[in-house]
Design a protein around this motif. Structure first.
Motif: not given
Length: 159
Positions: A18-27, A54-69
């Motif tokens: 949902q967070v990734l889809e939100f960023f996808t829509a916003v941008y 999410l583990s620390k590593g996966y939370a970090r991956r999520l943030m990286l994915a948001l940056a990529l979007l």
């Protein structure tokens, strides 16, 4: 500019997808760009988990994915390798190189000088609240007279 802070977990009650889809829509990004971001950081196994779970590593991956979007030409990343094991760190380093090669500027705040040396082209060395050196590794080596020194040794010579 997009700032990727260390230790932040936004929207903890939401599912990662949902967070990734939100960023996808916003941008105004495409499904293909979303799929690429998910694949690039290896988030597929946790898309159905809440951000808080999410583990620390996966939370970090999520943030990286948001940056990529984001479309921002400048990404400011605080401790981008924190929470990753050696293999994951190498993968993220390769990803940052690809992002930079595609034309985005990355500014990384890294305390682990060995990691910084492996991924960065230029350095701003800080100690005690002051800039101690700026330049490429070769320029910093020349400044200290240590022509084959590692970044860590250059830093110690400058501080």
């Amino acid at each position: 500019m997009f700032y990727l802070p260390d230790g932040l977990r936004p929207w903890e009650d939401q599912f990662a997808l949902q967070v990734l889809e939100f960023f996808t829509a916003v941008y105004g990004r495409t499904q293909g760009q979303l799929d690429d971001a998910i694949h690039s950081v290896g988030l597929l196994p946790v898309l159905g988990k809440r951000v808080a779970a999410l583990s620390k590593g996966y939370a970090r991956r999520l943030m990286l994915a948001l940056a990529l979007l984001t479309p921002h030409p400048l990404l400011l990343m605080d401790e981008p390798f924190d929470g990753f094991d050696l293999r994951q760190t190498r993968d993220v380093m390769e990803l940052t190189r690809r992002v930079a090669a595609a034309g985005r500027t990355l500014v990384l705040a890294i305390h682990q000088l060995n990691d910084a040396e492996r991924v960065c082209d230029r350095f701003v060395l800080l100690a005690g609240g002051a800039v101690r050196g700026v330049g490429t590794l070769d320029e910093l080596r020349a400044k200290t007279g240590q022509v084959s020194a590692r970044l860590e040794d250059v830093f110690l010579a400058l501080t």
